[in-house]
Design a protein around this motif. Structure first.
Motif, PDB file in Angstrom:
ATOM      1  N   PHE A  68       4.516 -42.845 -11.826  1.00 39.68           N
ATOM      2  CA  PHE A  68       5.385 -43.823 -11.964  1.00 39.68           C
ATOM      3  C   PHE A  68       3.911 -44.049 -13.486  1.00 39.68           C
ATOM      4  CE2 PHE A  68       9.527 -44.211  -9.697  1.00 39.68           C
ATOM      5  CZ  PHE A  68       9.642 -42.549 -10.179  1.00 39.68           C
ATOM      6  N   GLY A  69       4.096 -43.571 -15.295  1.00 36.21           N
ATOM      7  CA  GLY A  69       2.925 -44.886 -15.080  1.00 36.21           C
ATOM      8  C   GLY A  69       1.520 -44.059 -14.409  1.00 36.21           C
ATOM      9  N   SER A  70       0.544 -45.232 -14.444  1.00 40.77           N
ATOM     10  CA  SER A  70      -0.573 -44.942 -13.077  1.00 40.77           C
ATOM     11  C   SER A  70      -0.417 -44.972 -11.796  1.00 40.77           C
ATOM     12  CB  SER A  70      -1.726 -46.125 -13.724  1.00 40.77           C
ATOM     13  OG  SER A  70      -0.706 -47.313 -13.576  1.00 40.77           O
ATOM     14  N   THR A  71       1.110 -45.389 -11.501  1.00 39.39           N
ATOM     15  CA  THR A  71       1.635 -45.691 -10.147  1.00 39.39           C
ATOM     16  C   THR A  71       1.876 -43.813  -9.567  1.00 39.39           C
ATOM     17  OG1 THR A  71       2.117 -47.500 -10.537  1.00 39.39           O
ATOM     18  CG2 THR A  71       2.417 -46.996  -8.545  1.00 39.39           C
ATOM     19  N   LEU A  72       1.391 -44.104  -8.221  1.00 38.40           N
ATOM     20  CA  LEU A  72       1.347 -42.980  -7.123  1.00 38.40           C
ATOM     21  C   LEU A  72       2.842 -43.053  -6.620  1.00 38.40           C
ATOM     22  CD1 LEU A  72       0.860 -40.121  -6.122  1.00 38.40           C
ATOM     23  CD2 LEU A  72      -0.908 -41.520  -4.734  1.00 38.40           C
ATOM     24  N   ASN A  73       3.562 -42.645  -6.315  1.00 40.27           N
ATOM     25  CA  ASN A  73       5.292 -41.846  -5.878  1.00 40.27           C
ATOM     26  C   ASN A  73       5.117 -41.055  -5.166  1.00 40.27           C
ATOM     27  OD1 ASN A  73       7.132 -44.661  -6.770  1.00 40.27           O
ATOM     28  ND2 ASN A  73       5.931 -44.492  -8.284  1.00 40.27           N
ATOM     29  N   VAL A  74       5.258 -41.015  -3.562  1.00 37.60           N
ATOM     30  CA  VAL A  74       5.259 -39.829  -3.345  1.00 37.60           C
ATOM     31  C   VAL A  74       6.904 -39.981  -2.836  1.00 37.60           C
ATOM     32  CG1 VAL A  74       4.927 -38.847  -1.012  1.00 37.60           C
ATOM     33  CG2 VAL A  74       2.967 -39.928  -2.009  1.00 37.60           C
ATOM     34  N   VAL A  75       8.051 -38.569  -2.555  1.00 32.84           N
ATOM     35  CA  VAL A  75       9.101 -38.570  -1.830  1.00 32.84           C
ATOM     36  C   VAL A  75       9.212 -37.265  -1.179  1.00 32.84           C
ATOM     37  CG1 VAL A  75      11.079 -37.957  -3.224  1.00 32.84           C
ATOM     38  CG2 VAL A  75       9.587 -39.244  -4.593  1.00 32.84           C
ATOM     39  N   VAL A  76       9.681 -37.632  -0.419  1.00 27.04           N
ATOM     40  CA  VAL A  76       9.954 -36.725   0.484  1.00 27.04           C
ATOM     41  C   VAL A  76      11.695 -36.314   0.757  1.00 27.04           C
ATOM     42  CG1 VAL A  76       8.796 -37.752   2.256  1.00 27.04           C
ATOM     43  CG2 VAL A  76      10.409 -39.037   2.487  1.00 27.04           C
ATOM     44  N   HIS A 368       9.450 -47.618  -0.138  1.00 24.52           N
ATOM     45  CA  HIS A 368       8.590 -48.424   0.797  1.00 24.52           C
ATOM     46  C   HIS A 368       6.769 -48.576  -0.047  1.00 24.52           C
ATOM     47  CE1 HIS A 368      11.379 -48.347   4.319  1.00 24.52           C
ATOM     48  NE2 HIS A 368      11.929 -47.469   3.470  1.00 24.52           N
ATOM     49  N   ARG A 369       6.530 -49.302   0.507  1.00 30.76           N
ATOM     50  CA  ARG A 369       5.220 -49.616  -0.967  1.00 30.76           C
ATOM     51  C   ARG A 369       3.504 -49.543   0.763  1.00 30.76           C
ATOM     52  NH1 ARG A 369       2.945 -54.922  -3.152  1.00 30.76           N
ATOM     53  NH2 ARG A 369       3.059 -55.354  -1.370  1.00 30.76           N
ATOM     54  N   ALA A 370       3.021 -48.680   0.920  1.00 36.23           N
ATOM     55  CA  ALA A 370       1.709 -48.526   1.951  1.00 36.23           C
ATOM     56  C   ALA A 370       1.045 -49.911   1.437  1.00 36.23           C
ATOM     57  CB  ALA A 370       1.114 -46.621   1.991  1.00 36.23           C
ATOM     58  N   ASN A 371       0.914 -50.306   2.448  1.00 33.67           N
ATOM     59  CA  ASN A 371      -0.182 -51.153   3.223  1.00 33.67           C
ATOM     60  C   ASN A 371      -1.158 -51.179   3.778  1.00 33.67           C
ATOM     61  OD1 ASN A 371       0.212 -51.194   6.216  1.00 33.67           O
ATOM     62  ND2 ASN A 371       2.014 -51.886   6.040  1.00 33.67           N
ATOM     63  N   GLY A 384      -0.941 -48.952  -1.664  1.00 36.75           N
ATOM     64  CA  GLY A 384      -0.468 -49.320  -2.778  1.00 36.75           C
ATOM     65  C   GLY A 384       0.114 -48.458  -3.413  1.00 36.75           C
ATOM     66  N   SER A 385       0.736 -46.974  -2.432  1.00 37.41           N
ATOM     67  CA  SER A 385       1.265 -46.349  -3.008  1.00 37.41           C
ATOM     68  C   SER A 385       3.006 -46.601  -2.828  1.00 37.41           C
ATOM     69  CB  SER A 385       1.150 -44.600  -2.599  1.00 37.41           C
ATOM     70  OG  SER A 385      -0.454 -44.146  -3.121  1.00 37.41           O
ATOM     71  N   ASN A 386       3.815 -46.052  -3.246  1.00 39.56           N
ATOM     72  CA  ASN A 386       5.224 -46.090  -3.308  1.00 39.56           C
ATOM     73  C   ASN A 386       5.812 -45.134  -2.931  1.00 39.56           C
ATOM     74  OD1 ASN A 386       5.336 -48.438  -4.693  1.00 39.56           O
ATOM     75  ND2 ASN A 386       5.656 -47.719  -6.350  1.00 39.56           N
TER      76      ASN A 386
END
Length: 506
Positions: A68-76, A368-371, A384-386
Motif C-alpha cells: 500500500f504505497g510504501s507500506t508492506l502488508n502481508v495477507v495470509v 496487526h502491526r509487527a512490533n 512495522g509491517s501490517n
C-alpha cells in the motif's frame, strides 16, 4: 518554471524504489504482485479487497506481499498461517496500525480496538472480558436483546401485506441500532413507532460524520511522503471529537443523576464503566473510546450477518424448512423463543455458524502491526509491517472444507468447529490477544434474530423472481454489506397474539 512542490516530488519515485529494494535485499519477503513506484499495488487492488487477495493467493500462495504505497502488508489465507499469526507469533503481531483518522478517533489508541498491545490494552481488555461481557452481565442484559428482537417481529408484521416484499435490512438495522444504544447507554433513541428523538438524531449524525471523515484520507494514508500535500483537517476532526464527547457527557450526566436517585447502578455498559472507573483507573477518554468502540463494532455487523443468513435461507428452502421444523418441535406455536431455548435448537445454531463462515461481517481482519522482525510461513515480516488474515478465504479453503461454497449447516453436526477463536478454520470474531471480547453477545443476537424470523414467518423471494436471482455479491468496504439489499416476502406462521411486543424498561 515548475512549481516548487513538483520539483520536490521528482526524487520521490527513486527514494521509494530504493526503499523497496532495500526491503527485498535484506528480507525474504512473501511473493506477490509486482509493486509500482510510489503507489505500490494500490491501483491493482480490486474494490472488494478480500476477494482480490484470495485471487492473488491462488497465483502466489497462501501468504502474499501487497504494497500500500510504501507500506508492506502481508495477507495470509489459510488456517495454518492464521494460527501462526494469531497464536504462535501473536505477541510480536499484536500491535495495531492506526491511520491518521483512527488515531484521532481513538485519542491515539486510548480505546481498545486501536490500542497497541501493552499495559493499557491489557487493562482495558480485562475490563471488557471480566466486567462488561461476563456471562453474568450478558444474562442480565438478555431481556433488552429479546425485547428488541420481538419489536422487530412486530414491525415486520405491521408492514406485512400478503405477497408484498419488504426490505429486510430496514428491520434488522432497527434491531442493531436500538440494541447497541440500549446496551451501551441504556437508551432507546427510536420509539416503537419509528420516531427518533433529538439525541438519537445527533447520535446518528455523529456516526455518519465519523464515517465521512475516515473515508476522506484514503490515498494519502498509504503514501507518507505525500501527506504534506493532503494535510489532516484538524479543525474538522476536533469539531467531530468535541461533538461526540458532548453527547456522551450529556448522557453521562443523565446516568449519574439517575444512579443517585435509584441508589444503584444499572447493568448497561455506560453505568458499569462509571462504576468501574476508579477500580481500574479509567480516564474519561478511555471510557468514551470504549463505548464508541462497541457502537462501531456492533452497529452494523449483526444486521449484516443476519441479512446474509436470510438470503441463504431463501436460496435454500430445504434448510429453512428443516430449521422451522426444529423450532416448531421445541417451541411450538403457543409461545415465542428466548435465548434459553438455544441449547435445544442445535440446527439453528449450525445455521448461524454456517452463515458466519460463508459471510463473516469483517472478512479481512483489521491489520496487526509487527512490533519486531518475525517469520511467518518461513518468510520474513519486518518490524512495522501490517499483517492481515483473510478470514473469508480461510473459511472457504477447499483443503479443509468440503464443498466450501455450499451453504450446508449440517457440516457442523459432522464436526463441531469452535468460532470464538480456538479453531483457526473459522474466525468471524478473530483469535488470540485481539479476539473480539463481545463474541458471545454477537452470536446470541444473530442466533436470536434468525430464530425469531424463521419461527414467526416463512420467507420467499419477491413475487415474479426466483431465489437464484438474489444478488450474493458484496459492496466494497471494511464490512460486507450485500451489494443489492435483500428483499423478501414474509408469511406469518403463528397466532396473532405472538406478534405483540411486551416492552422492557431497562
Amino acid at each position: 518554471m515548475a512549481p516548487l512542490y513538483l520539483l520536490l516530488l521528482l526524487p520521490l519515485p527513486l527514494i521509494i524504489l530504493l526503499h523497496n529494494l532495500y526491503y527485498r535485499l535484506r528480507f525474504r519477503l512473501p511473493p506477490g504482485p509486482r509493486p509500482l513506484p510510489v503507489v505500490g499495488n494500490l491501483y491493482d487492488i480490486k474494490p472488494v479487497r478480500f476477494r482480490c487477495f484470495a485471487e492473488w493467493a491462488q497465483s502466489y500462495g497462501p501468504i502474499i506481499s501487497v504494497w500500500f504505497g510504501s507500506t508492506l502488508n502481508v495477507v495470509v489465507s489459510n488456517s495454518e498461517l492464521a494460527k501462526e499469526v494469531l497464536k504462535e507469533k501473536d505477541q510480536q503481531l499484536a500491535d495495531r496500525h492506526r491511520s491518521r483518522s483512527a488515531a484521532k478517533f481513538s485519542r491515539d489508541g486510548q480505546d481498545l480496538i486501536w490500542a497497541d498491545y501493552g499495559p493499557h490494552y491489557v487493562k482495558v481488555r480485562k475490563v471488557c472480558t471480566v466486567e462488561l461481557f461476563s456471562p453474568k452481565r450478558l444474562e442480565a442484559l438478555r431481556p433488552i436483546r429479546e425485547d428488541e428482537v420481538t419489536a422487530m417481529v412486530e414491525s415486520i408484521y405491521k408492514d406485512y401485506n400478503l405477497g408484498k416484499s419488504l426490505l429486510v435490512k430496514k428491520y434488522l438495522g432497527a434491531v442493531s441500532f436500538n440494541n447497541i444504544t440500549r446496551l451501551a447507554f441504556g437508551k432507546r433513541f427510536v420509539s416503537s413507532e419509528g420516531i427518533i428523538d433529538k439525541q438519537g438524531e445527533e447520535f446518528k449524525a455523529i456516526v455518519a460524520n465519523g464515517l465521512k471523515l475516515g473515508a476522506s484520507l484514503a490515498m494519502a494514508e498509504h503514501i507518507p511522503w505525500l501527506r504534506w500535500m493532503f494535510p489532516l483537517n484538524e479543525e474538522a476532526f476536533s469539531k467531530h471529537g468535541a461533538r461526540r464527547d458532548r453527547l456522551t457527557r450529556d448522557i453521562m450526566e443523565e446516568h449519574t443523576l439517575a444512579r443517585e436517585k435509584s441508589g444503584g447502578a444499572q447493568q448497561h455498559f455506560f453505568d458499569a464503566l462509571l462504576t468501574l472507573q476508579d477500580k481500574y483507573d479509567l480516564s474519561e477518554d478511555t471510557i468514551i473510546g470504549l463505548l464508541w468502540d462497541m457502537i462501531t463494532a456492533g452497529m452494523d455487523t449483526t444486521s449484516i450477518s443476519v441479512e446474509w443468513a436470510m438470503a441463504e435461507l431463501i436460496k435454500n428452502p430445504r434448510v429453512q424448512q428443516k430449521a422451522q421444523e426444529e423450532i416448531d418441535r421445541v417451541i411450538g406455536h403457543e409461545r415465542v423463543m428466548t435465548e434459553l431455548d438455544f441449547s435445544n435448537l442445535p440446527y439453528l445454531q449450525c445455521i448461524a455458524k454456517e452463515s458466519l463462515r460463508l459471510h463473516p461481517p469483517t472478512p479481512l481482519m483489521l491489520p496487526h502491526r509487527a512490533n519486531a522482525n518475525v517469520k511467518i510461513g518461513g518468510y520474513d515480516i519486518p518490524k512495522g509491517s501490517n499483517v492481515h488474515v483473510n478470514v473469508w478465504a480461510v473459511a472457504r479453503d477447499p483443503d479443509v472444507w468440503n464443498n466450501p461454497s455450499e451453504f450446508r449447516p449440517e457440516r457442523f453436526f459432522e464436526e463441531d468447529v469452535d468460532m470464538k477463536g480456538h479453531d483457526f478454520r473459522l474466525l468471524p470474531f478473530g483469535a488470540g490477544r485481539r479476539v473480539c471480547p463481545g463474541a458471545q453477545l454477537g452470536i446470541n443476537l444473530v442466533t436470536s434474530m434468525i430464530g425469531h424470523l424463521l419461527h414467526h414467518f416463512k420467507w420467499d423471494p419477491p413475487k415474479g423472481s426466483s431465489s437464484e436471482e438474489i444478488d450474493m455479491g458484496e459492496n466494497p468496504g471494511l464490512v460486507t454489506y450485500m451489494r443489492t439489499p435483500l428483499e423478501a416476502v414474509p408469511t406469518p406462521r403463528l397466532p396473532l397474539h405472538l406478534y405483540k411486543r411486551m416492552a422492557v424498561d431497562m
